[in-house]
Design a protein around this motif. Structure first.
Motif, PDB file in Angstrom:
ATOM      1  N   GLY A 229       0.531  -1.169  -0.100  1.00  0.00           N
ATOM      2  CA  GLY A 229       0.026   0.012   0.025  1.00  0.00           C
ATOM      3  C   GLY A 229       0.677   1.240  -0.071  1.00  0.00           C
ATOM      4  O   GLY A 229      -0.059   2.272   0.124  1.00  0.00           O
ATOM      5  N   ALA A 230       2.039   1.162   0.010  1.00  0.00           N
ATOM      6  CA  ALA A 230       3.110   2.257   0.082  1.00  0.00           C
ATOM      7  C   ALA A 230       3.887   2.253  -1.169  1.00  0.00           C
ATOM      8  O   ALA A 230       4.963   2.493  -1.161  1.00  0.00           O
ATOM      9  CB  ALA A 230       3.931   2.354   1.392  1.00  0.00           C
ATOM     10  N   SER A 231       3.099   2.086  -2.377  1.00  0.00           N
ATOM     11  CA  SER A 231       3.797   2.162  -3.533  1.00  0.00           C
ATOM     12  C   SER A 231       3.360   2.991  -4.759  1.00  0.00           C
ATOM     13  O   SER A 231       2.084   3.291  -4.601  1.00  0.00           O
ATOM     14  CB  SER A 231       3.788   0.709  -4.334  1.00  0.00           C
ATOM     15  OG  SER A 231       4.348  -0.264  -3.097  1.00  0.00           O
ATOM     16  N   PRO A 232       3.985   3.376  -5.739  1.00  0.00           N
ATOM     17  CA  PRO A 232       3.394   4.312  -6.686  1.00  0.00           C
ATOM     18  C   PRO A 232       2.131   3.560  -7.439  1.00  0.00           C
ATOM     19  O   PRO A 232       1.888   2.256  -7.471  1.00  0.00           O
ATOM     20  CB  PRO A 232       4.407   4.431  -7.841  1.00  0.00           C
ATOM     21  CG  PRO A 232       5.657   4.235  -6.837  1.00  0.00           C
ATOM     22  CD  PRO A 232       5.469   3.105  -6.028  1.00  0.00           C
ATOM     23  N   VAL A 233       0.965   4.289  -7.561  1.00  0.00           N
ATOM     24  CA  VAL A 233       0.045   3.755  -8.263  1.00  0.00           C
ATOM     25  C   VAL A 233      -0.502   4.566  -9.480  1.00  0.00           C
ATOM     26  O   VAL A 233      -0.223   5.645  -9.642  1.00  0.00           O
ATOM     27  CB  VAL A 233      -1.140   4.447  -6.960  1.00  0.00           C
ATOM     28  CG1 VAL A 233      -2.527   3.921  -7.627  1.00  0.00           C
ATOM     29  CG2 VAL A 233      -0.961   3.574  -5.924  1.00  0.00           C
ATOM     30  N   ILE A 234      -1.143   3.600 -10.343  1.00  0.00           N
ATOM     31  CA  ILE A 234      -1.535   4.493 -11.728  1.00  0.00           C
ATOM     32  C   ILE A 234      -3.073   4.084 -11.498  1.00  0.00           C
ATOM     33  O   ILE A 234      -3.729   3.282 -11.292  1.00  0.00           O
ATOM     34  CB  ILE A 234      -1.175   3.623 -12.743  1.00  0.00           C
ATOM     35  CG1 ILE A 234       0.416   3.671 -13.149  1.00  0.00           C
ATOM     36  CG2 ILE A 234      -1.878   3.865 -14.231  1.00  0.00           C
ATOM     37  CD1 ILE A 234       0.972   3.071 -14.136  1.00  0.00           C
ATOM     38  N   GLY A 235      -3.933   5.259 -11.794  1.00  0.00           N
ATOM     39  CA  GLY A 235      -5.336   5.388 -11.815  1.00  0.00           C
ATOM     40  C   GLY A 235      -5.973   5.848 -10.675  1.00  0.00           C
ATOM     41  O   GLY A 235      -7.042   5.722 -10.522  1.00  0.00           O
ATOM     42  N   GLY A 236      -5.326   6.699  -9.869  1.00  0.00           N
ATOM     43  CA  GLY A 236      -5.853   7.499  -8.688  1.00  0.00           C
ATOM     44  C   GLY A 236      -6.120   6.516  -7.589  1.00  0.00           C
ATOM     45  O   GLY A 236      -5.465   5.562  -7.374  1.00  0.00           O
ATOM     46  N   ASN A 237      -7.126   6.749  -6.736  1.00  0.00           N
ATOM     47  CA  ASN A 237      -7.106   6.309  -5.536  1.00  0.00           C
ATOM     48  C   ASN A 237      -7.735   4.743  -5.632  1.00  0.00           C
ATOM     49  O   ASN A 237      -7.250   4.037  -4.543  1.00  0.00           O
ATOM     50  CB  ASN A 237      -8.242   7.191  -4.710  1.00  0.00           C
ATOM     51  CG  ASN A 237      -8.650   6.607  -3.219  1.00  0.00           C
ATOM     52  OD1 ASN A 237      -7.507   6.389  -2.700  1.00  0.00           O
ATOM     53  ND2 ASN A 237      -9.829   6.663  -2.833  1.00  0.00           N
ATOM     54  N   ASP A 238      -8.344   4.582  -6.740  1.00  0.00           N
ATOM     55  CA  ASP A 238      -8.848   3.136  -6.739  1.00  0.00           C
ATOM     56  C   ASP A 238      -7.871   2.405  -7.906  1.00  0.00           C
ATOM     57  O   ASP A 238      -8.328   1.425  -8.632  1.00  0.00           O
ATOM     58  CB  ASP A 238     -10.276   3.086  -7.173  1.00  0.00           C
ATOM     59  CG  ASP A 238     -10.771   1.430  -6.821  1.00  0.00           C
ATOM     60  OD1 ASP A 238      -9.998   0.662  -6.117  1.00  0.00           O
ATOM     61  OD2 ASP A 238     -11.749   0.996  -7.610  1.00  0.00           O
ATOM     62  N   GLY A 239      -6.849   2.842  -8.231  1.00  0.00           N
ATOM     63  CA  GLY A 239      -6.222   2.426  -9.328  1.00  0.00           C
ATOM     64  C   GLY A 239      -5.156   1.144  -9.030  1.00  0.00           C
ATOM     65  O   GLY A 239      -5.458   0.510  -8.075  1.00  0.00           O
ATOM     66  N   ILE A 240      -4.019   0.964  -9.937  1.00  0.00           N
ATOM     67  CA  ILE A 240      -3.296  -0.085  -9.640  1.00  0.00           C
ATOM     68  C   ILE A 240      -1.943   0.095  -9.130  1.00  0.00           C
ATOM     69  O   ILE A 240      -1.252   1.100  -9.520  1.00  0.00           O
ATOM     70  CB  ILE A 240      -3.110  -0.760 -11.278  1.00  0.00           C
ATOM     71  CG1 ILE A 240      -4.520  -1.051 -11.960  1.00  0.00           C
ATOM     72  CG2 ILE A 240      -2.333  -2.135 -11.308  1.00  0.00           C
ATOM     73  CD1 ILE A 240      -4.506  -1.559 -13.351  1.00  0.00           C
ATOM     74  N   GLU A 241      -1.572  -0.654  -8.196  1.00  0.00           N
ATOM     75  CA  GLU A 241      -0.379  -0.628  -7.560  1.00  0.00           C
ATOM     76  C   GLU A 241       0.957  -1.400  -8.532  1.00  0.00           C
ATOM     77  O   GLU A 241       0.751  -2.326  -8.667  1.00  0.00           O
ATOM     78  CB  GLU A 241      -0.287  -1.316  -6.172  1.00  0.00           C
ATOM     79  CG  GLU A 241      -1.277  -0.423  -5.241  1.00  0.00           C
ATOM     80  CD  GLU A 241      -1.453  -1.326  -3.945  1.00  0.00           C
ATOM     81  OE1 GLU A 241      -1.130  -2.586  -3.948  1.00  0.00           O
ATOM     82  OE2 GLU A 241      -2.149  -0.902  -3.111  1.00  0.00           O
TER      83      GLU A 241
END
Length: 537
Positions: free
Chosen positions: A433-445
């Motif tokens: 959960g402390a990783s870069p995300v694509i797609g905003g709040n409910d995106g893909i880690e």
């Protein structure tokens, strides 16, 4: 200085033929000179002199009578120590005189007197050596010097003499040789372990392990009795391990064979391993099948160098959000890769599970080619300080520090990126959960190609039997798409926890931690409580 005179009171000595006295004196002097020369050259230390009658011009300062015991023969020799001092215009001279017989029985008079140590007066032409040697064990007994009937042994105190020890020559010890037959039984080297574990990162898993640390791949059984008596496939010190760990979120199966000594004598180890790993992540399912061959060289007991060749097949499927990331969409299906790696490890920890002293350092470089070509460098450093403990080794107060640093190439696939969050990396955050995300709040880690993770922890006992321990910690660091430190995404999470040691459940303690993020990225997933529990029998 050393002075020898043969004198005795004729009233106390039995009559002897002159030729016999001369023969005894000659033999005694020769043997004593040889013995003294040997000890003077080889044995350090100063021997206290012994005597009774003050030499001419000397004033006695003390007398100590004793018996010299001979353990080899069970006899004793009377010995008397006397210290002397003379003062004149040239200076002060200190000396010691020994009077000893060398024969058993206190009724025998003392025919020989020797000055065994002394100091030359100032301005003299020659120096007086100091006798060296090792004194024999003595037992003190009361005796008056006048009872020994000795004449004055010294007439000229300005003469330098050769060193001489006072101990009589001892016979060589008698050595007895006997055959020794030893019957040994090997300790238990094989284990079958059954257990289960549950933690906040991986859910519930079972475990079945077969482990043999004295395996011999070449020792095939010749009969059923070899299996019954445990002789089959045992005896070469090799390692064989077969592990199965099915679970609710992870299924892991692993085989490993290792030989610590190549060709039975070289400090080079080799290993062969294979694994099957299946994990249901939040955003996709991942299945890994691989094998590895490794060579290791033990430079010192704590330092080792390892190289390996590996082959992997990674299968990606069941995307949660297909179409959101084209890069991830292209990885669906099978991905083949081959690894060449080299690692250096230095480990001085006093325990692999709950260390209190030492450090652990490992740096690993890996080159991957196949469907994806990239390089990867990782470093892991852990340091442990023992602040204090009880006299019996319990009640340890320990401070530990850990840092993990990693770099990966631009072509690194998403499934091989760095991720952070969870019990093993950053507490206070959900798994990954402390990783870069694509797609905003409910995106893909999707993780990142750079990681810098740290943890500082203080552990202390809560009970006298060390069953309960408390921890206070602070985890901090970041995972980024590229090498950078961004204050807006740098994570910091202090917290506290509890460790419970239950021996019947296995060596690893139960762990319960509470982390509270005080700095985080916008789309991080928090989780205050993290835990780990296991039981292995």
């Amino acid at each position: 200085m050393v002075l020898e005179t043969d004198s005795a009171d004729p009233q106390t000595l039995p009559a002897r033929p002159a030729n016999r006295d001369a023969m005894l004196r000659g033999c005694g002097r020769s043997l004593m000179a040889l013995f003294c020369l040997t000890l003077f050259c080889l044995v350090p230390g100063t021997v206290s002199g012994q005597g009774v009658n003050a030499p001419a011009g000397f004033v006695p300062t003390g007398t100590t009578p004793s018996y010299s015991q001979r353990p080899q023969t069970g006899t004793s020799t009377p010995v008397v120590t006397a210290n002397y001092q003379r003062s004149n215009a040239a200076g002060t001279t200190n000396g010691q005189v020994v009077t000893a017989d060398g024969r058993s029985g206190s009724q025998v008079p003392f025919p020989t007197t020797r000055l065994v140590s002394g100091q030359q007066p100032a301005g003299a032409a020659t120096s007086v050596p100091t006798t060296t040697g090792v004194p024999a064990p003595t037992t003190t007994f009361p005796i008056a010097p006048s009872q020994l009937g000795l004449a004055n042994p010294l007439a000229n105190t300005a003469t330098a003499y050769s060193p001489l020890v006072t101990n009589p020559m001892m016979p060589p010890p008698r050595v007895r040789v006997a055959d020794l037959m030893v019957t040994g039984f090997p300790a238990r080297t094989g284990r079958v372990m059954v257990g289960a574990a549950v933690n906040s990162d991986a859910g519930v898993t079972g475990q079945l392990t077969i482990d043999e640390r004295n395996f011999d791949i070449t020792r095939f059984p010749t009969s059923w009795s070899d299996f019954a008596n445990g002789r089959a496939f045992r005896g070469a010190g090799q390692t064989f391990r077969l592990e199965a760990a099915p679970g609710s979120q992870i299924d892991s199966y692993r085989f490993e064979f290792a030989d610590p000594n190549l060709l039975n004598y070289l400090p080079i180890s080799y290993s062969v391993s294979a694994f099957l790993y299946d994990r249901n992540f939040t955003d996709w399912d991942e299945n890994r099948l691989g094998a590895r061959f490794g060579l290791g060289y033990r430079i010192t007991p704590n330092l080792s160098l390892n190289g390996y060749l590996g082959a992997n097949r990674v299968k990606i499927g069941d995307l949660r959000l297909p179409g959101l990331d084209p890069e991830l969409d292209n990885m669906v299906g099978k991905n083949n890769s081959y690894d060449v790696g080299l690692s250096l490890r230095h480990d001085t920890r006093d325990s692999l599970i709950q260390a209190s002293r030492g450090h652990y350092f490992e740096v690993n470089f890996r080159e991957t080619f196949g469907d994806f070509n990239y390089s990867r460098l990782e470093a892991d450093y852990r340091k442990f300080w023992l602040l204090r403990e009880r006299i019996d080794g319990s009640g340890k107060h320990t401070v530990s520090f850990r840092t993990q640093l990693g770099f990966s190439g631009d072509e690194t696939p998403i499934y091989d990126n760095f991720f952070a969050g969870g019990y093993a990396t950053l507490r206070g955050f959900d798994f990954r959960g402390a990783s870069p995300v694509i797609g905003g709040n409910d995106g893909i880690e999707v993780g990142g190609q750079f990681q810098f993770l740290n943890s500082v922890e203080y552990m202390f006992p809560l009970t006298a039997d060390d069953m309960f321990r408390g921890v206070v910690f602070c985890d901090f660091g970041t995972v980024e798409d590229k090498v950078e430190f961004n204050s807006e995404s740098f994570r910091v999470a202090p917290g506290f926890g509890l460790r419970v040691n239950i021996p019947m459940m296995g060596p690893a303690p139960l762990a319960f931690d509470f982390g509270f993020p005080v700095n985080k990225a916008d789309f991080d997933d928090e989780r205050v409580f993290a835990f780990y529990m296991s039981m292995i029998r």
